[in-house]
Design a protein around this motif. Structure first.
Motif, mmCIF file in Angstrom:
data_model
loop_
_atom_site.group_PDB
_atom_site.id
_atom_site.type_symbol
_atom_site.label_atom_id
_atom_site.label_comp_id
_atom_site.label_asym_id
_atom_site.label_seq_id
_atom_site.Cartn_x
_atom_site.Cartn_y
_atom_site.Cartn_z
ATOM 1 N N MET A 146 55.253 32.650 38.696
ATOM 2 C CA MET A 146 54.183 32.617 37.726
ATOM 3 C C MET A 146 52.836 32.879 38.383
ATOM 4 O O MET A 146 51.983 33.555 37.811
ATOM 5 C CB MET A 146 54.217 31.247 37.032
ATOM 6 N N LEU A 147 52.649 32.360 39.596
ATOM 7 C CA LEU A 147 51.398 32.560 40.325
ATOM 8 C C LEU A 147 51.213 34.030 40.702
ATOM 9 O O LEU A 147 50.102 34.540 40.652
ATOM 10 C CB LEU A 147 51.382 31.666 41.573
ATOM 11 N N TRP A 148 52.283 34.691 41.055
ATOM 12 C CA TRP A 148 52.176 36.124 41.412
ATOM 13 C C TRP A 148 51.774 36.955 40.198
ATOM 14 O O TRP A 148 51.076 37.941 40.316
ATOM 15 C CB TRP A 148 53.472 36.635 42.024
ATOM 16 N N PHE A 149 52.228 36.509 39.003
ATOM 17 C CA PHE A 149 51.874 37.227 37.784
ATOM 18 C C PHE A 149 50.371 37.115 37.507
ATOM 19 O O PHE A 149 49.711 38.111 37.180
ATOM 20 C CB PHE A 149 52.681 36.658 36.607
ATOM 21 N N VAL A 150 49.820 35.911 37.645
ATOM 22 C CA VAL A 150 48.386 35.688 37.427
ATOM 23 C C VAL A 150 47.590 36.463 38.469
ATOM 24 O O VAL A 150 46.578 37.095 38.168
ATOM 25 C CB VAL A 150 48.052 34.177 37.468
ATOM 26 N N GLY A 151 48.051 36.465 39.705
ATOM 27 C CA GLY A 151 47.379 37.214 40.773
ATOM 28 C C GLY A 151 47.391 38.710 40.498
ATOM 29 O O GLY A 151 46.391 39.405 40.725
ATOM 30 N N THR A 152 48.516 39.213 40.001
ATOM 31 C CA THR A 152 48.620 40.639 39.685
ATOM 32 C C THR A 152 47.688 41.012 38.542
ATOM 33 O O THR A 152 47.011 42.041 38.586
ATOM 34 C CB THR A 152 50.072 40.986 39.319
ATOM 35 N N LEU B 154 44.908 39.443 37.662
ATOM 36 C CA LEU B 154 43.540 39.380 38.164
ATOM 37 C C LEU B 154 43.209 40.581 39.036
ATOM 38 O O LEU B 154 42.109 41.147 38.959
ATOM 39 C CB LEU B 154 43.313 38.084 38.946
ATOM 40 N N LEU B 155 44.157 41.012 39.843
ATOM 41 C CA LEU B 155 43.949 42.188 40.690
ATOM 42 C C LEU B 155 43.772 43.446 39.842
ATOM 43 O O LEU B 155 42.894 44.260 40.108
ATOM 44 C CB LEU B 155 45.133 42.361 41.655
ATOM 45 N N LEU B 156 44.587 43.591 38.808
ATOM 46 C CA LEU B 156 44.456 44.745 37.918
ATOM 47 C C LEU B 156 43.144 44.713 37.150
ATOM 48 O O LEU B 156 42.508 45.755 36.940
ATOM 49 C CB LEU B 156 45.633 44.808 36.951
#
Length: 127
Positions: free
Chosen positions: A1-7, A9-11
């Motif tokens: 789930m954290l990687w999804f939020v990071g992705t 935010l990066l996008l």
């Protein structure tokens, strides 16, 4: 789930940084297209003015075989044609440069009986 939020935010950051760059590229592309359109219209107006001058010269009656009637084409003719045909307000230096270019391209610049003011501006600016 954290990687999804990071992705996400990066996008979002990437989109925020790329948007001004892409808008600037689009504006530059439109400017180049506008400049090319202007150049093509000025070239067409210049060619039409030259053709009109050539036809006027050829329409003159020949009364003496030893007298050649000069071909007259001015920068004002090009400016007037651009305004009439395309509603362009062309600066004198642009019209003179295009007239010089098209006279040379079409082979009229070497005519000994050519009367034009297109080359007057060029001589004034040479060092």
């Amino acid at each position: 789930m954290l990687w999804f939020v990071g992705t996400v935010l990066l996008l979002a950051l990437l989109a925020a940084l790329l948007t001004p760059f892409l808008l600037r590229l689009e504006q530059e592309r439109r400017q180049r297209r506008g400049d090319e359109h202007y150049r093509k219209q000025l070239q067409a107006a210049t060619d039409d003015a030259i053709t009109t001058a050539v036809r006027a010269r050829l329409a003159e009656p020949v009364v003496d075989l030893h007298i050649t009637i000069p071909m007259r084409i001015t920068v004002g003719d090009v400016i007037a044609r651009a305004h009439e045909d395309f509603a362009l307000d062309v600066p004198r230096d642009h019209a003179a440069a295009m007239l010089r270019h098209r006279l040379e391209f079409r082979g009229h610049a070497r005519w000994p009986d050519l009367i034009t003011d297109a080359f007057d501006d060029e001589e004034d600016h040479t060092p």
